[in-house]
Design a protein around this motif. Sequence first.
Motif, PDB file in Angstrom:
ATOM      1  N   THR A 167       0.860  -1.181   0.000  1.00 46.60           N
ATOM      2  CA  THR A 167       0.000   0.000   0.000  1.00 46.60           C
ATOM      3  C   THR A 167       0.899   1.235   0.000  1.00 46.60           C
ATOM      4  OG1 THR A 167      -1.594  -1.214   1.349  1.00 46.60           O
ATOM      5  CG2 THR A 167      -1.934   1.154   1.098  1.00 46.60           C
ATOM      6  N   TYR A 199       1.295   5.380   0.113  1.00 41.67           N
ATOM      7  CA  TYR A 199       0.651   6.601   0.593  1.00 41.67           C
ATOM      8  C   TYR A 199       1.692   7.720   0.537  1.00 41.67           C
ATOM      9  CZ  TYR A 199      -2.738   9.270   3.388  1.00 41.67           C
ATOM     10  OH  TYR A 199      -3.667  10.180   3.817  1.00 41.67           O
ATOM     11  N   SER A 206      -2.633   4.399  10.124  1.00 43.12           N
ATOM     12  CA  SER A 206      -3.786   4.564   9.239  1.00 43.12           C
ATOM     13  C   SER A 206      -3.901   3.478   8.175  1.00 43.12           C
ATOM     14  CB  SER A 206      -3.730   5.932   8.546  1.00 43.12           C
ATOM     15  OG  SER A 206      -2.557   6.050   7.761  1.00 43.12           O
ATOM     16  N   ILE A 207      -2.827   2.744   7.901  1.00 43.86           N
ATOM     17  CA  ILE A 207      -2.868   1.727   6.844  1.00 43.86           C
ATOM     18  C   ILE A 207      -2.527   0.343   7.385  1.00 43.86           C
ATOM     19  CG2 ILE A 207      -1.859   0.977   4.662  1.00 43.86           C
ATOM     20  CD1 ILE A 207      -1.473   3.874   3.918  1.00 43.86           C
ATOM     21  N   LEU A 235      -5.300  -2.919   8.254  1.00 38.89           N
ATOM     22  CA  LEU A 235      -5.177  -4.112   7.424  1.00 38.89           C
ATOM     23  C   LEU A 235      -4.792  -5.327   8.257  1.00 38.89           C
ATOM     24  CD1 LEU A 235      -3.390  -2.698   4.229  1.00 38.89           C
ATOM     25  CD2 LEU A 235      -5.768  -3.418   4.446  1.00 38.89           C
ATOM     26  N   ASP A 269     -11.649  -1.461   3.274  1.00 43.05           N
ATOM     27  CA  ASP A 269     -11.602  -0.266   2.428  1.00 43.05           C
ATOM     28  C   ASP A 269     -12.122   0.969   3.153  1.00 43.05           C
ATOM     29  OD1 ASP A 269     -11.297   0.975  -0.303  1.00 43.05           O
ATOM     30  OD2 ASP A 269     -13.453   1.284   0.006  1.00 43.05           O
ATOM     31  N   LEU A 279      -9.460   2.700   5.534  1.00 44.73           N
ATOM     32  CA  LEU A 279      -8.240   3.285   4.977  1.00 44.73           C
ATOM     33  C   LEU A 279      -8.476   4.743   4.607  1.00 44.73           C
ATOM     34  CD1 LEU A 279      -7.132   0.337   2.647  1.00 44.73           C
ATOM     35  CD2 LEU A 279      -6.340   0.855   4.971  1.00 44.73           C
TER      36      LEU A 279
END
Length: 349
Positions: free
Chosen positions: A49, A51, A62-63, A67, A116, A119
């Motif tokens: 991912t 960012y 935040s990610i 996950l 989803d 995120l």
Amino acid sequence: MNPSRIFIVRPVATALLMVALLLSGIMAYRLLPVSALPQVDFPTIQIFTFYPGASPSVTASSITAPLERRFGQIPGINQMSSTSSAGASVITLQFSLELSLAVAEQEVQAAINAADNLLPNDLPAPPIYRKVNPADTPILTLAVTSGSLPLPRVHDLVDTRVAQKLAQIPGVGMVSLAGGQRPAVRVMVNPGELAARGLNLADVRSAIGAASVNGPKGSFDGPVRTILMDANDQLRSVEEYRNLIIAWREGAPLRLGDVARIENAAEDRRLAAWADKLPAVLVNIQRQPGANVIEVVDRVQALLPQLTASLPASVDMVVLTDRTQSIRASVKSVQHELVFAVLLVVLVT
């Protein structure tokens, strides 16, 4: 009882049987797969991912954390590890060998879809995943260097002229570029000039995003014909960026070139690779599952002179690593042992 008697009294049949066995062995030898490791699908999946602009702590909170909470609910996971860096999150999932890789892939995709809404909304792209196999390491790595051309230009040449040709070779599974710098236009804004005109960086970003859009423009509907409007509003050159109007002040346009320095450069200037102390673009070649690794490398090396001729004279392409060297030595050792075994059998007979 004498088992060898039938072969002695029937020499012609014995000779034909030996010839048939010899031909069968030769055919089976030519069909033997050649690889550094056995063909095994290890149920391991990596999730990436990206960012841009986020610090490692923001990426982790935040990610990576949302996950990981979703992935932790997947049955059959033996180990989960993650790495959060500036602008990127990498999560590695190792599943039990009893779990099918196809099932694990479906579970991972379902977990990504479920996470989803947790995120950030401004992610440039959703998380992507790929299956990882230790046998999928590159079998051949090429280094492309140039003493006069900039690295972004070399990367563009390799991407358009070399990588596509290599991917068409039978037995080649994937061709990836590493260490290269993709060409981009860099806008370096002067904060003082921007503040003096009552603007901020968000205004500049919005103006660039609104001006560089290639979308539908509509159509003209007449009684006889319909005409589609077609215009490409994307900014392609440095001069177009300089002339971009970001605001109006006292009836005069304020252009991007008045508050920023714009130049052609690399997308990521901190990404690089070297070969013999020269900046280089690395071309990693992976084979298809079950392909003969030696034959694939031989096909690639046979195509290298043609690929080199298609590049400018100032660009050099050399083989950096070749994993088939040890494999060729092992195959040659097996061939010697087979010949020695045949000679021993003949001698004993």
